[in-house]
Design an enzyme around this catalytic site. Sequence first.
Site, PDB file in Angstrom:
ATOM      1  N   THR A   1     -41.329  23.788  66.068  1.00 49.93           N
ATOM      2  CA  THR A   1     -42.011  24.685  65.121  1.00 49.93           C
ATOM      3  C   THR A   1     -41.334  26.047  65.227  1.00 49.93           C
ATOM      4  O   THR A   1     -40.315  26.284  64.596  1.00 49.93           O
ATOM      5  CB  THR A   1     -43.530  24.774  65.401  1.00 49.93           C
ATOM      6  OG1 THR A   1     -43.745  25.015  66.793  1.00 49.93           O
ATOM      7  CG2 THR A   1     -44.225  23.484  64.999  1.00 49.93           C
TER       8      THR A   1
ATOM      9  N   LYS B   1     -41.710  20.156  72.643  1.00 47.57           N
ATOM     10  CA  LYS B   1     -41.659  21.345  71.815  1.00 47.57           C
ATOM     11  C   LYS B   1     -42.746  22.277  72.330  1.00 47.57           C
ATOM     12  O   LYS B   1     -43.796  21.869  72.818  1.00 47.57           O
ATOM     13  CB  LYS B   1     -41.856  21.029  70.334  1.00 47.57           C
ATOM     14  CG  LYS B   1     -43.181  20.415  69.923  1.00 47.57           C
ATOM     15  CD  LYS B   1     -44.354  21.335  69.777  1.00 47.57           C
ATOM     16  CE  LYS B   1     -44.057  22.530  68.920  1.00 47.57           C
ATOM     17  NZ  LYS B   1     -45.267  23.447  68.849  1.00 47.57           N
TER      18      LYS B   1
ATOM     19  N   THR C   1     -50.253  22.293  77.136  1.00 44.17           N
ATOM     20  CA  THR C   1     -50.078  23.234  76.025  1.00 44.17           C
ATOM     21  C   THR C   1     -48.773  23.093  75.269  1.00 44.17           C
ATOM     22  O   THR C   1     -48.021  24.046  75.129  1.00 44.17           O
ATOM     23  CB  THR C   1     -50.247  24.673  76.511  1.00 44.17           C
ATOM     24  OG1 THR C   1     -49.325  24.908  77.561  1.00 44.17           O
ATOM     25  CG2 THR C   1     -51.628  24.907  77.021  1.00 44.17           C
TER      26      THR C   1
END
Length: 406
Positions: A152, A178, A189
């Site tokens: 992202t 990612k 996370t």
Amino acid sequence: MKKIKGGVTAPKGFAAMGLKAGIKKDKKDMAMIYSSTPCVAAGTFTTNQVKAAPVIWDRDTIYTSDYVHAVVCNSGVANACTGKIGMDYCEQMAEATAKALDIEKRQVLVASTGVIGAQLPMDKITKGIQLLAPTLDESLDGGHLAAEAIMTTDTIPKEIAFEFEIGGKTCTIGGMCKGSGMIHPNMCTMLGFIMTDVKISKSMLYEALSGDIKDTFNMISVDGDTSTNDTVLLLANGLADNPEITEKNEDYYKFVEALHAVNEFLAKKIAGDGEGATALFEVKIVNAESKEQAVTLAKSIVTSSLTKAAIYGHDANWGRILCAMGYSTAKFDPEKVDIYFESKAGKLKIVENGMATDYSEAKATKILSENEVTAIADVKMGDCTATAWGCDLTHEYVSINADYRS
């Protein structure tokens, strides 16, 4: 154990691919990983009470299915806070993947990352799955394209692989992940996908993953925000044909060592690629009374916004470190603490027994100007240690998140 080229396709039997499905503008946004044989699977998931639909799907699938075959992931839309429609879309993603690969629906794990609250564009998702399945590639390129497709705000793809031996058989483990923002040490996370050809029981696989998360992905922080979509998936297809690991023996600990190497590498890559970051910030607590005390202190320092800002400014403002230790709730004697800064440029003691040493500000600035910086706090209470990873806090972090949906 040795590091080798590749990521999720390095182990035997795994193929992957990433491509543009049109979810994002001019960027790869869908990835698929597939094993030629069924895999036992383990997973760890976000501790956020707000859990994205894919988290719920994967958690239930892993708990109820003996084996899985594939993972499909989209970037751009998180499928979080999307109600029953979001869960229906997870099922549709799994169904489309199962049909394309001729496997069962409950043998498919799904993952999503991106904007919270938006519904998945299922026409594009379905088309992407249909394009991915026939192009799956066992080469290292296939794994690399998949690693690119799950990004992202990441600036680089993150992947790694290691080779090791168990029972006279060559085994491999490879992973990709990612993560750049909404990163905080409360599970992992981020999205992480780890594949191995080791033959191991499902219970031992979960034991290995859940045990290692605490010292790797759970010790990173970028911004203090725990995501709704945090997922780490570990799949093992057994194609290395080693004697099956069913208990905590020598073979098990060899596997754990390799898994730890993958997890730590990926965790540090996430921390160092924090949104807007210019430096990986590592915090080591040494000579603590207990592991719990060391972890609490390390996390408190690595998450301190003022300390992170000082690292960005290459400022040896050690008072912020001692302050962060003080509000951490861990008990220690501030008048016994030594603090050091270390990087490729050298190592410098800046605090001894709670007071500043006669250190060179110029030397400290030089040390703090490297792209990987370590702060070491010696609390002189025992022999326990802990390490946490984060990054500096920059102007760019605000810019990225102010414009995230634009």
